[in-house]
Write an enzyme that holds these catalytic residues in place. Structure first.
Site, PDB file in Angstrom:
ATOM      1  N   CYS A 104       6.969  57.144  36.950  1.00  0.00           N
ATOM      2  CA  CYS A 104       6.416  58.434  36.516  1.00  0.00           C
ATOM      3  C   CYS A 104       7.053  59.538  37.361  1.00  0.00           C
ATOM      4  O   CYS A 104       7.042  59.485  38.581  1.00  0.00           O
ATOM      5  CB  CYS A 104       4.901  58.428  36.692  1.00  0.00           C
ATOM      6  N   CYS A 159       0.319  58.072  32.121  1.00  0.00           N
ATOM      7  CA  CYS A 159       0.359  57.363  33.404  1.00  0.00           C
ATOM      8  C   CYS A 159      -1.080  57.137  33.843  1.00  0.00           C
ATOM      9  O   CYS A 159      -1.883  58.074  33.896  1.00  0.00           O
ATOM     10  CB  CYS A 159       1.114  58.198  34.434  1.00  0.00           C
ATOM     11  N   CYS A 206       4.194  61.284  39.695  1.00  0.00           N
ATOM     12  CA  CYS A 206       3.543  60.639  40.847  1.00  0.00           C
ATOM     13  C   CYS A 206       4.286  59.442  41.422  1.00  0.00           C
ATOM     14  O   CYS A 206       3.900  58.918  42.463  1.00  0.00           O
ATOM     15  CB  CYS A 206       2.110  60.233  40.495  1.00  0.00           C
ATOM     16  N   CYS A 265       7.634  54.953  22.953  1.00  0.00           N
ATOM     17  CA  CYS A 265       8.579  56.050  22.788  1.00  0.00           C
ATOM     18  C   CYS A 265       8.241  57.073  23.871  1.00  0.00           C
ATOM     19  O   CYS A 265       7.242  57.783  23.776  1.00  0.00           O
ATOM     20  CB  CYS A 265       8.423  56.637  21.388  1.00  0.00           C
ATOM     21  N   CYS A 313      -1.893  59.207  37.380  1.00  0.00           N
ATOM     22  CA  CYS A 313      -2.072  60.660  37.469  1.00  0.00           C
ATOM     23  C   CYS A 313      -2.458  61.321  36.148  1.00  0.00           C
ATOM     24  O   CYS A 313      -2.702  62.528  36.107  1.00  0.00           O
ATOM     25  CB  CYS A 313      -0.812  61.318  38.041  1.00  0.00           C
TER      26      CYS A 313
END
Length: 135
Positions: free
Chosen positions: A48, A97, A51, A122, A100
């Site tokens: 991510c 995510c 984070c 995607c 976060c």
């Protein structure tokens, strides 16, 4: 929803570019075919961008010819959060995510790709950071 990593919009804006903020924090979408990650074959882990949580491995990535990086599975089910999204007048499943709450993209099923899960995560390339495997 409460996440392990929480920041104010001002704090997110201080660490993300305007495009990253739009996609990750406002559930935007990057232009199709604008991410080098769509066709990048570098072995590694995609984390991510907001984070740093490891989300996908390159060995689950495939070329779906859709304009965005596509994966057939996250690293583990607890790495991502799936949320029903009806914002465009149809049912889609948003991928966030789980650490976060940042928007990553959407997951689609039943499209007939020759993958073990018949799923296509995607994902906006701008929401990811590739951490290459050590040589």
């Amino acid at each position: 929803m409460s996440y392990k990593v929480e920041k104010t919009d001002a704090e997110w804006r201080a660490i993300l570019t305007p495009q990253e903020f739009h996609v990750l924090r406002e559930a935007g979408t990057e232009r199709p075919f604008s991410s080098a990650y769509e066709t990048d074959e570098t072995p590694g882990v995609y984390a991510c961008r907001a984070c740093g949580t490891e989300l996908f491995r390159s060995d689950t990535k495939f070329d779906a010819h859709c304009g965005w990086p596509a994966f057939w599975s996250p690293l583990a089910g607890d790495k991502v959060e799936l949320i029903e999204d009806t914002s465009l007048g149809m049912r889609r499943v948003e991928v966030r995510c789980a650490t976060c709450g940042s928007h990553l993209g959407h997951v689609f099923e039943g499209e007939g790709f020759p993958t073990p899960t018949d799923q296509r995560y995607c994902i906006n390339g701008v929401s990811l950071t590739l951490v290459p495997d050590a040589d």
